[in-house]
Design a protein around this motif. Structure first.
Motif, PDB file in Angstrom:
ATOM      1  N   PHE A  44      34.748  43.671  40.175  1.00  0.00           N
ATOM      2  CA  PHE A  44      36.249  43.184  40.382  1.00  0.00           C
ATOM      3  C   PHE A  44      37.279  44.423  40.398  1.00  0.00           C
ATOM      4  O   PHE A  44      38.335  44.056  40.210  1.00  0.00           O
ATOM      5  CB  PHE A  44      36.535  42.539  39.051  1.00  0.00           C
ATOM      6  N   GLY A 180      30.892  36.872  40.203  1.00  0.00           N
ATOM      7  CA  GLY A 180      31.858  37.141  41.122  1.00  0.00           C
ATOM      8  C   GLY A 180      31.905  36.168  42.340  1.00  0.00           C
ATOM      9  O   GLY A 180      33.272  35.791  42.548  1.00  0.00           O
ATOM     10  N   THR A 184      35.359  33.874  42.699  1.00  0.00           N
ATOM     11  CA  THR A 184      36.037  33.857  44.093  1.00  0.00           C
ATOM     12  C   THR A 184      36.096  32.635  44.645  1.00  0.00           C
ATOM     13  O   THR A 184      36.998  32.270  45.804  1.00  0.00           O
ATOM     14  CB  THR A 184      35.382  35.030  44.815  1.00  0.00           C
ATOM     15  N   TRP A 197      39.915  37.740  37.221  1.00  0.00           N
ATOM     16  CA  TRP A 197      39.093  38.865  37.078  1.00  0.00           C
ATOM     17  C   TRP A 197      38.964  38.879  35.470  1.00  0.00           C
ATOM     18  O   TRP A 197      37.631  39.298  35.050  1.00  0.00           O
ATOM     19  CB  TRP A 197      39.644  40.251  37.465  1.00  0.00           C
TER      20      TRP A 197
END
Length: 433
Positions: A44, A180, A184, A197
C-alpha cells in the motif's frame, strides 16, 4: 574453523509423526500471519505515501515512503541478534511468540496513525517507529522459525520441514496481495488513498492474535530441551561473532541473491510494474497472486527433492537461472497483463529454488546453542543490504533514467551467490546436535 556438523549416515525417508506435523503447521501458519503484517506496507506504499510525506512531486513522497521501508530493515540485524539470542536462551517457541506480538502491535499502530496534515512531523516519526518495530520483529522471526522447523524433523526430512518456513513467507505475501486485491476491487481509488489502506494494516494486525494462539499451542523442540535448556551459559551473539564467523558470512552469501529475488518478484512487483509500465495496480496484485500460488506448489516439492539430491544443486539452479533471466525479464516487462504474469511467474519459480532450501541449509551451519542467532543475524544483514535497499535503488535508478541497467545489478548479485553455493559444502544428511 569449519563450524558445521560432521556428516552422518543418511537416513531413509520416514513419515512425519503427528507431533512433528502439528509443529510444522503451527509454525507455518504463524509465519504466514507475521509476514502478512511485514509486507502489507509495500503493498500500500503508493497509496499512503502522500499522507505522511507531502510534497509537490509525487515521486518525492514515494521515495520518502520507500526510505521508511528500508529503515525497517536497519532494525532487522538488531532484531536478529536480540531475538535470536532470546530464542537460543529461552526457547524457539518463546522467540516465535514474542516476534509475532511485536509485529501485530506495529501494524495496528500504523492503521490508526494520524496523517501529516493532522499532527505534522509527528506522523512520519510514528510511522518510522512502527516500521522499526516491525523490522526488529522480522529480524528474529526467520531464525526462530527456521530453527524450530528443522529441529522438529528427522535428519532425512529436514529439507521438507525447512521448506515450510519460506512457504509461509510466500503465503504471507499472498495474503497481503489478496487483501490488496479485495480492498482495491471494492473501494474506489479515492477511497483507498483516503482511508482504505488503513483497513489493510488493521486486518493484518488483528490476524496477529490468531498467530499468537497458534504458537502458544505447540511444545518446545526436543533438541533445545535436551541440548540447550539449562546448559546455556555463553552469550549466543558473542559465540557466533567469535567462533562461527565463517558460517555467518556464508549465510550472508547464501541469502543475498534470494533476498533480492524475493523482494523483486514477490514483495515489490505490484508497485514496481504499476510505476514502471502503467499496469493497473489491481492487475499487478492479480499477477502476484498467480505467481505466488505457483510457488506455493513448487516449494515443498523442491524441499522433498533437496532431501534426495542435496541442497547445492537446487541452489545453483536458482542462482544461475536467475542471473540468465535478469535481462529478458526486465527488458520485456510491459503493461500487458499476461506478459507481466508470465515474467513474474518464471521469476517466482526460479526463486523457489532458494526459498525451498534456505532455511534448512542456513540452520545446518550451526550447533544448537547458537542456531537461532546464527541464522537470524546474518540473514537479517543480507535482507537489509539486498532486500531493504532494493525499492530505493529501483526508484532512484528509474528517476535518473537508468532503469535499463537494473538487470546488471540483479545478475551480478545472483552470480556472487552462485559462487558461494558452488564453494560451500553439502549439508544434506548432517547430524545436528
Amino acid at each position: 574453523m569449519d563450524t558445521t556438523i560432521s556428516p552422518s549416515t543418511e537416513e531413509t525417508l520416514p513419515p512425519l509423526t503427528r507431533t512433528q506435523k502439528k509443529a510444522i503447521v503451527a509454525a507455518t501458519l504463524g509465519t504466514v500471519v507475521e509476514f502478512t503484517d511485514w509486507i502489507i506496507y509495500a503493498a500500500f506504499v503508493s497509496l499512503f505515501s502522500r499522507h505522511f510525506f507531502p510534497a509537490d512531486n509525487e515521486k518525492v513522497s514515494l521515495l520518502s515512503a520507500f526510505a521508511v521501508f528500508a529503515v525497517g530493515f536497519v532494525m532487522r540485524p538488531i532484531g536478529g541478534a536480540v531475538l535470536g539470542a532470546y530464542a537460543d536462551r529461552h526457547g524457539r517457541k518463546s522467540g516465535l511468540t514474542l516476534s509475532v506480538v511485536l509485529m501485530a502491535v506495529s501494524s495496528l499502530l500504523i492503521s490508526v496513525c494520524p496523517t501529516y496534515a493532522t499532527i505534522g512531523i509527528a506522523a512520519p516519526i510514528i510511522l518510522v517507529l512502527a516500521r522499526l518495530l516491525q523490522g526488529f520483529a522480522a529480524g528474529g522471526e526467520i531464525g526462530s522459525a527456521s530453527t524450530f522447523l528443522i529441529e522438529s524433523a528427522t535428519t532425512a526430512r529436514r529439507g521438507f520441514a525447512g521448506s515450510w518456513q519460506h512457504f509461509a513467507v510466500n503465503a504471507g505475501v499472498l495474503v497481503a496481495a489478496l487483501i490488496g486485491y479485495l480492498l482495491t476491487s471494492n473501494i474506489s481509488e479515492r477511497g483507498m488513498i483516503d482511508w482504505g489502506w488503513r483497513l489493510g494494516f488493521a486486518i493484518a494486525g488483528l490476524m496477529g492474535i490468531v498467530a499468537l494462539w497458534l504458537r502458544l499451542s505447540v511444545s518446545e523442540t526436543e533438541v533445545f530441551t535436551k541440548n540447550v535448556l539449562g546448559h546455556q551459559r555463553r552469550n549466543p551473539f558473542l559465540v557466533v561473532v567469535r567462533e562461527h564467523r565463517r558460517a555467518a558470512l556464508r549465510v550472508v552469501g547464501i541469502a543475498m541473491a534470494g533476498n533480492l529475488s524475493i523482494y523483486l518478484w514477490m514483495v515489490l512487483f505490484p508497485t514496481f510494474v504499476h510505476l514502471r509500465t502503467g499496469l493497473p495496480l489491481r492487475q499487478g496484485f492479480i499477477a502476484s497472486v498467480i505467481s505466488i500460488s505457483v510457488s506455493l506448489v513448487a516449494i515443498p516439492l523442491l524441499g522433498v527433492l533437496s532431501d534426495r539430491i542435496g541442497r547445492k544443486p537446487i541452489l545453483l539452479a536458482f542462482a544461475g537461472g536467475s542471473a540468465l533471466f535478469a535481462w529478458p525479464s526486465l527488458h520485456f516487462l510491459s503493461n500487458d497483463f499476461w506478459t507481466a504474469t508470465v515474467i513474474v511467474t518464471i521469476g517466482m519459480l526460479l526463486s523457489s529454488g532458494f526459498t525451498a532450501t534456505c532455511a534448512t541449509v542456513m540452520a545446518e551451519q550451526f550447533p544448537a546453542e547458537v542456531r537461532s542467532t546464527g541464522v537470524a543475524l546474518p540473514y537479517a544483514v543480507s535482507a537489509t543490504l539486498f532486500g531493504g535497499t532494493l525499492p530505493y535503488i529501483l526508484t532512484s535508478m528509474s528517476n535518473a533514467g537508468l532503469s535499463k541497467f537494473i538487470w546488471i545489478y540483479v545478475a551480478a548479485v545472483c552470480i556472487v551467490s552462485f559462487a558461494v553455493y558452488a564453494a560451500m559444502p553439502e549439508t544434506k544428511g548432517r547430524f545436528l546436535d
